[in-house]
Structures are given as structure tokens and as C-alpha cells.
Design an enzyme around this catalytic site. Structure first.
Site, PDB file in Angstrom:
ATOM      1  CG  ASP A  23      -1.759   1.224   1.345  1.00  0.00           C
ATOM      2  OD1 ASP A  23      -2.773   1.286   0.625  1.00  0.00           O
ATOM      3  OD2 ASP A  23      -1.411   2.137   2.122  1.00  0.00           O
ATOM      4  CD  GLU A 107      -2.628   1.455  -3.421  1.00  0.00           C
ATOM      5  OE1 GLU A 107      -3.837   1.581  -3.246  1.00  0.00           O
ATOM      6  OE2 GLU A 107      -1.786   1.728  -2.554  1.00  0.00           O
ATOM      7  CG  ASP A 187      -1.767   3.095   5.543  1.00  0.00           C
ATOM      8  OD1 ASP A 187      -2.885   3.377   5.060  1.00  0.00           O
ATOM      9  OD2 ASP A 187      -0.977   3.950   5.979  1.00  0.00           O
TER      10      ASP A 187
END
Ligand code: ZN
Length: 226
Positions: A23, A107, A187
Site C-alpha cells: 500500500d 495497487e 494501511d
């Protein structure tokens, strides 16, 4: 009876024993799905503060004045210094990641940005993240490893333990699930969800580990094509 076993050298990718989801945060902070965090060196933050100060000074100078021109050069110099520091950080971090993990899942920031409001700090940090991701991908390919980009939708809202939606705004830093009781850093929870969306683990409901091993060859090719 003699068994003859030919051991083939890995042609495309090494066996993916270790996978990690990542993340990326607003403040150049990386959170891994194993809970580790990678922070940028302190001087990077100092430079960013300095940029803010010099930018403010620039805004205060009279338009068209000589001082304003001089200040513009100062701001540009700080910008350049930050770019260099970011590149250095991205090189070192991507090397660390590729040396440590066989499959690295990020991501997809383009998808993420389509869902969020833009603001300056975010777009600056995204430029750094893009660089880190590109460098990680190229180093990974060279090392026969895999980098994958997954849809970031709801990765911070969903519970990585039970999958239920646990809505929270950006100020809530802890994921606390009322359904399964999981309590995790926000996170860290997102990083686990990112890893779970990886090709190797996505949609595994009803698919056992065995068939996912059988499919590994094709999955690896797909991941490389990304
Ligand atoms: Zn839960």
C-alpha cells in the site's frame, strides 16, 4: 530402477515462493502486507518542507520583480533536489523489494486516481510512486520475478480478515472490524487486501491450492504481460 530427472533451468520466472502486497501512502510511506513499513529518509521530508517555505516566499514577491525571478530559481532548485532524492529512494527501495520477494503486488494508481479527488500533494507523491513501480517492475523482470498491479477499489474499506465492508474516512488510521473483530493499522489492512487481489490468489473461492499450482505457468505469463 533408475529415475532420470532432468532439472530444467527456470526460463521465464523463478518459482514464486514469497509474495507481498504494498500500500502506498500520501507521505512517501510504504506499508507491506506483512506489516512492515518503509519510510523515506528524513532529509526527503525536510526538502519537502523547504519547498513549501520557498514556494510561499515566491508567492509573496511582487509580480514582475527581480526578486521574484530570483526566488523562482530557488524554488526550481529545491524541486530538482527533491526529484533526485526521490529517484535515489525509488532505486534503493525497488532493489530491496525485488531482492526480498518473488511476487510484488501494487495497487493500480491510475484506477485509484479516477476514484479520488486530485490535490497537489497527492499528485506529487504519485509521481514518486509511479517511478518506484516502474523501477520495481524492470528490476523484477530482470531477476525473473513478477510485479502485478491490481484494482485498488475499496482496499482500505474492506476487512482483510472477513471481507466485509468497514467504511472509514481518511482520518481513521486503524481498521477495526465489527464483524470478525480484526484490529489492524489501516494501511496494513489495505496492503493485505492488495495482495489478495493478486492473480495468484484472486477468485480462489472453490479452487484448491493444487489447481492453482497447475495454473501457475499461464498465470505467470499473464502477470508478466501486465
Ligand atoms: Zn472482518
Amino acid at each position: 530402477m533408475i529415475f532420470s530427472v532432468e532439472i530444467e533451468k527456470p526460463i521465464e520466472t523463478t518459482e514464486q515462493k514469497t509474495s507481498i502486497g504494498i500500500d502506498v501512502g500520501l507521505n512517501s510511506l510504504l506499508t507491506l502486507s506483512n506489516g512492515k513499513q518503509i519510510e523515506p529518509p528524513e532529509f526527503m521530508r525536510e526538502s519537502e518542507d523547504k519547498l513549501g517555505r520557498e514556494q510561499k516566499r515566491f508567492n509573496r514577491k511582487k509580480k514582475g520583480s527581480e526578486n521574484r525571478k530570483k526566488q523562482k530559481i530557488k524554488v526550481a532548485k529545491v524541486h530538482r533536489a527533491i526529484r533526485n532524492q526521490r529517484t535515489d529512494f525509488a532505486h534503493k527501495t525497488s532493489r530491496k523489494l525485488v531482492d526480498s520477494y518473488d511476487r510484488i503486488v501494487f495497487e493500480d494508481l491510475q484506477i485509484k486516481n479516477m476514484m479520488q479527488n486530485h490535490h497537489l500533494a497527492k499528485s506529487i507523491s504519485d509521481a514518486g510512486w509511479n517511478q518506484l513501480m516502474i523501477l520495481t517492475k524492470s528490476k523484477a523482470e530482470y531477476a525473473g520475478k513478477v510485479v502485478e498491479f491490481v484494482n485498488a477499489r475499496n482496499t482500505s474499506q474492506n476487512c482483510s480478515g472477513c471481507g466485509n465492508s468497514v467504511p472509514k474516512d481518511l482520518s481513521v488510521r486503524t481498521h477495526s472490524c465489527p464483524y470478525c473483530g480484526l484490529v489492524l493499522d489501516r494501511d496494513h489492512n489495505a496492503a493485505i487486501n492488495i495482495l489478495k487481489r493478486s492473480i495468484s490468489t484472486a477468485g480462489t473461492a472453490g479452487i484448491n491450492a493444487c489447481s492453482s499450482v497447475l495454473n501457475r505457468g499461464t498465470m505467470t505469463q499473464d502477470a508478466q504481460a501486465l
